[in-house]
Design an enzyme around this catalytic site. Sequence first.
Site, PDB file in Angstrom:
ATOM      1  N   TYR A 202     -31.235 -15.761  -7.912  1.00  0.00           N
ATOM      2  CA  TYR A 202     -32.478 -15.870  -8.156  1.00  0.00           C
ATOM      3  C   TYR A 202     -33.587 -16.672  -7.608  1.00  0.00           C
ATOM      4  O   TYR A 202     -32.859 -17.782  -7.193  1.00  0.00           O
ATOM      5  CB  TYR A 202     -32.911 -16.375  -9.536  1.00  0.00           C
ATOM      6  CG  TYR A 202     -31.946 -15.385 -10.213  1.00  0.00           C
ATOM      7  CD1 TYR A 202     -32.838 -14.457 -11.534  1.00  0.00           C
ATOM      8  CD2 TYR A 202     -30.736 -15.480 -10.832  1.00  0.00           C
ATOM      9  CE1 TYR A 202     -32.334 -13.178 -12.690  1.00  0.00           C
ATOM     10  CE2 TYR A 202     -30.276 -14.241 -12.405  1.00  0.00           C
ATOM     11  CZ  TYR A 202     -31.202 -13.448 -12.503  1.00  0.00           C
ATOM     12  OH  TYR A 202     -30.888 -12.873 -13.265  1.00  0.00           O
TER      13      TYR A 202
ATOM     14  N   HIS B   3     -35.451 -12.325 -20.903  1.00  0.00           N
ATOM     15  CA  HIS B   3     -36.052 -13.310 -20.511  1.00  0.00           C
ATOM     16  C   HIS B   3     -37.306 -13.031 -20.239  1.00  0.00           C
ATOM     17  O   HIS B   3     -37.237 -12.603 -18.978  1.00  0.00           O
ATOM     18  CB  HIS B   3     -35.264 -14.417 -19.437  1.00  0.00           C
ATOM     19  CG  HIS B   3     -33.666 -14.454 -20.623  1.00  0.00           C
ATOM     20  ND1 HIS B   3     -32.204 -14.757 -19.954  1.00  0.00           N
ATOM     21  CD2 HIS B   3     -33.012 -14.072 -21.522  1.00  0.00           C
ATOM     22  CE1 HIS B   3     -31.529 -14.465 -20.713  1.00  0.00           C
ATOM     23  NE2 HIS B   3     -31.865 -14.339 -22.475  1.00  0.00           N
TER      24      HIS B   3
ATOM     25  N   LYS C 153     -40.051 -14.081  -9.371  1.00  0.00           N
ATOM     26  CA  LYS C 153     -38.690 -13.545  -9.552  1.00  0.00           C
ATOM     27  C   LYS C 153     -38.766 -13.210  -8.575  1.00  0.00           C
ATOM     28  O   LYS C 153     -38.913 -12.191  -8.710  1.00  0.00           O
ATOM     29  CB  LYS C 153     -37.470 -13.454 -10.570  1.00  0.00           C
ATOM     30  CG  LYS C 153     -38.011 -14.389 -12.285  1.00  0.00           C
ATOM     31  CD  LYS C 153     -36.932 -14.275 -13.533  1.00  0.00           C
ATOM     32  CE  LYS C 153     -37.028 -14.742 -14.342  1.00  0.00           C
ATOM     33  NZ  LYS C 153     -36.507 -14.236 -15.210  1.00  0.00           N
TER      34      LYS C 153
ATOM     35  N   ASP D 202     -25.360 -15.588 -28.368  1.00  0.00           N
ATOM     36  CA  ASP D 202     -26.081 -15.817 -29.370  1.00  0.00           C
ATOM     37  C   ASP D 202     -27.815 -16.052 -29.120  1.00  0.00           C
ATOM     38  O   ASP D 202     -28.205 -15.521 -30.446  1.00  0.00           O
ATOM     39  CB  ASP D 202     -25.617 -17.167 -30.145  1.00  0.00           C
ATOM     40  CG  ASP D 202     -24.193 -16.811 -30.328  1.00  0.00           C
ATOM     41  OD1 ASP D 202     -22.932 -16.083 -30.233  1.00  0.00           O
ATOM     42  OD2 ASP D 202     -23.241 -17.976 -30.702  1.00  0.00           O
TER      43      ASP D 202
END
Length: 184
Positions: free
Chosen positions: A135, A65, A75, A169
């Site tokens: 995070y 991602h 991050k 998914d």
Amino acid sequence: MARPDIVELPLAGAFHYRPHPHHDHRGSFSRLTCDETLRDAGMNTTWVQTNLSRTKARGTVRGMHYQKPPFDEIKLLTCLSGCVYDVLVDLRPDSPTFGQWTGIELDGAAADTLYIPSGLAHGFQTLSDDVTLHYSHSAAFSPDHQAGLSYRDPQVAIRWPLPITALSDRDAELPNLKILEEAL
């Protein structure tokens, strides 16, 4: 308290940050972040959002991602419990390591931390059951700017250490680098 070890990773701007805990008869205490330490290493010190990720089963993959500009983000990820194999892929078109990946094992017992600059896709595979990651993000989440790269892209060729036991998914449908290159 000793300063953490900060080791640069093969992708420019990415660092493995390992605190030095203070131990005594009660347990331990670790400083996870310190503005002065991060600033001295040339890292971001402003975080606008924090998130907690819990993953139940060993072998689960989450990722790869990232967020597109203007919501691209830095991050700071800390493994709080369990172990993960954390993977970064360089998606910065002008980078000499564009399309390359690096992986590092993060251990919750050591509070292993990863500093991830903007322009890198991020994902991980759990090496144990019951993993918790914390995070910190330099930009707020924007659903319209979320993006990702296929965890199984043959051009990138990430070598996951375990058979994959679970995947969302959404992550199963992420595009390959060849398709992303056109949009970068």
